[in-house]
Each structure stands twice: as structure tokens, then as C-alpha cells.
Design a protein around this motif. Structure first.
Motif, mmCIF file in Angstrom:
data_model
loop_
_atom_site.group_PDB
_atom_site.id
_atom_site.type_symbol
_atom_site.label_atom_id
_atom_site.label_comp_id
_atom_site.label_asym_id
_atom_site.label_seq_id
_atom_site.Cartn_x
_atom_site.Cartn_y
_atom_site.Cartn_z
ATOM 1 N N UNK A 186 -8.537 54.674 -22.880
ATOM 2 C CA UNK A 186 -8.858 55.486 -24.060
ATOM 3 C C UNK A 186 -9.865 54.815 -24.985
ATOM 4 N N UNK A 187 -10.814 55.619 -25.476
ATOM 5 C CA UNK A 187 -11.786 55.178 -26.476
ATOM 6 C C UNK A 187 -11.795 56.233 -27.575
ATOM 7 N N UNK B 161 -15.586 51.187 -32.083
ATOM 8 C CA UNK B 161 -14.826 50.069 -31.531
ATOM 9 C C UNK B 161 -14.409 49.131 -32.670
ATOM 10 N N UNK B 162 -13.425 48.302 -32.400
ATOM 11 C CA UNK B 162 -12.895 47.363 -33.394
ATOM 12 C C UNK B 162 -13.498 45.968 -33.241
ATOM 13 N N UNK B 163 -14.785 45.870 -32.953
ATOM 14 C CA UNK B 163 -15.408 44.554 -32.790
ATOM 15 C C UNK B 163 -16.646 44.405 -33.678
ATOM 16 N N UNK C 52 -4.937 52.377 -32.530
ATOM 17 C CA UNK C 52 -5.255 51.653 -33.762
ATOM 18 C C UNK C 52 -6.657 52.019 -34.226
ATOM 19 N N UNK C 53 -7.625 52.008 -33.298
ATOM 20 C CA UNK C 53 -8.994 52.388 -33.639
ATOM 21 C C UNK C 53 -9.013 53.837 -34.112
ATOM 22 N N UNK C 54 -8.265 54.720 -33.427
ATOM 23 C CA UNK C 54 -8.220 56.136 -33.784
ATOM 24 C C UNK C 54 -7.713 56.310 -35.213
ATOM 25 N N UNK C 55 -6.648 55.598 -35.582
ATOM 26 C CA UNK C 55 -6.109 55.710 -36.943
ATOM 27 C C UNK C 55 -7.134 55.246 -37.965
ATOM 28 N N UNK C 56 -7.827 54.124 -37.686
ATOM 29 C CA UNK C 56 -8.822 53.618 -38.612
ATOM 30 C C UNK C 56 -10.001 54.583 -38.702
ATOM 31 N N UNK D 295 -15.501 46.210 -42.511
ATOM 32 C CA UNK D 295 -14.597 47.149 -41.819
ATOM 33 C C UNK D 295 -14.088 46.622 -40.487
ATOM 34 N N UNK D 296 -14.852 45.749 -39.841
ATOM 35 C CA UNK D 296 -14.496 45.296 -38.499
ATOM 36 C C UNK D 296 -14.776 46.337 -37.431
ATOM 37 N N UNK D 297 -15.470 47.404 -37.800
ATOM 38 C CA UNK D 297 -15.755 48.495 -36.856
ATOM 39 C C UNK D 297 -17.208 48.457 -36.393
#
Length: 164
Positions: A124-125, A141-143, A22-26, A148-150
Motif C-alpha cells: 500500500x502507498x 511518503x514518510x521520508x 500512518x502515512x494515510x492518516x498524516x 513535516x517529514x513528508x
């Protein structure tokens, strides 16, 4: 015991993989295709251009100690450039205090970053690099905060700040 560790590691990677993808796609959405002329040097030329610490981070994908970078506290207006080739990566308006000890940004300058999955810590990161020279910058990261939440967590030694 060793077999249980391998099984645990395998199961952890299965649990973390959907999150990382999910992070990779974003993050890939941030890597829009922009025509940037590659900046290529030999290993010896990189060693002459960079400090040993910068070489470790940018060319060997290392990480600096948390809270060791002066850029963590940088609050002036300006642009953060790749320390390897000078490509603009972030503006000061994109920076925020994540409390992690590394300069953090909620987005990037579109097309100036490339991402890939990294399994160095078993799970994975999403790792990111300068789109011009391939220099390792950090991980996303998604936090992070809105909008964006990134959290684009960057090594301070991989950046050069230019105040405006």
C-alpha cells in the motif's frame, strides 16, 4: 512456487499496511475540507485539453520517467498548479530536492489535495489527487525533510509552474 509468491505478497502487504496507514492518516490531515467547486470534463474534453502524456498521468494515474521533468530543477519563486484545472497545489517554498527525479514537496496547500490508498505495486502507498478535478499527481511518503517529514512526490507533467 505460485502459492509461495501469493503467501509472500500477502505477508508483505501485512508488514507494509501499518506504515501506509500512518502515512494515510498524516496525508488526510492535509486534505482538510475546503469548499472547492468541482471541475468535471468528459474523457473527450480531457483528451482535447491535455497532451497524451498528461492524460496518461492525470486521468489514468500513470507515472513519468524519473529525471524527465524540467520542474525537477525549478528554483524560482512561484506557485505549482494542477495541469488539469489550474488549482494551486504547492508554493515554491514547499519544494525541495529529494534526489528521486521527481518534483518533491514537504507539504501541500491545505485542502487542495485528496488522498487514497493505492495497491498497484502490491504494497500500500498513499496516492494523491487534485481536489478540484481529481487529476492524479503522485504519492506521499514518510521520508521527507522537517518540519513535516513528508515527501509529496509529484509528476512534473501534472503541474504547471507560474513564477511570481
Amino acid at each position: 512456487m505460485e502459492r509461495n509468491m501469493k503467501r509472500r505478497t500477502f505477508l508483505q502487504s501485512l508488514i507494509c499496511l501499518p506504515i501506509a496507514l500512518t502515512v494515510q492518516r498524516q496525508a488526510s490531515a492535509q486534505s482538510a475540507s475546503v469548499n472547492i467547486e468541482p471541475f468535471v470534463l468528459t474523457e473527450q474534453e480531457w483528451r482535447q485539453r491535455l497532451t497524451p502524456e498528461q492524460f496518461y498521468i492525470l486521468r489514468e494515474e500513470g507515472t513519468e520517467r524519473a529525471f524527465s521533468s524540467a520542474l525537477n530543477d525549478e528554483k524560482r519563486k512561484g506557485i505549482f498548479h494542477c495541469a488539469g484545472c489550474g488549482l494551486e497545489l504547492f508554493s515554491s517554498e514547499m519544494k525541495y530536492d529529494s534526489g528521486t527525479g521527481w518534483p518533491s514537496f514537504f507539504t501541500v496547500i491545505e485542502g487542495h489535495i485528496e488522498t487514497q490508498l493505492d495497491f498497484k505495486l502490491i504494497y500500500p502507498r498513499t496516492e494523491y489527487h487534485c481536489a478540484r478535478c481529481g487529476g492524479h499527481q503522485g504519492h506521499v511518503f514518510n521520508d521527507g525533510p522537517k518540519p513535516t517529514g513528508q515527501r509529496w512526490c509529484n509528476n512534473g507533467l501534472a503541474l504547471k509552474f507560474v513564477a511570481s
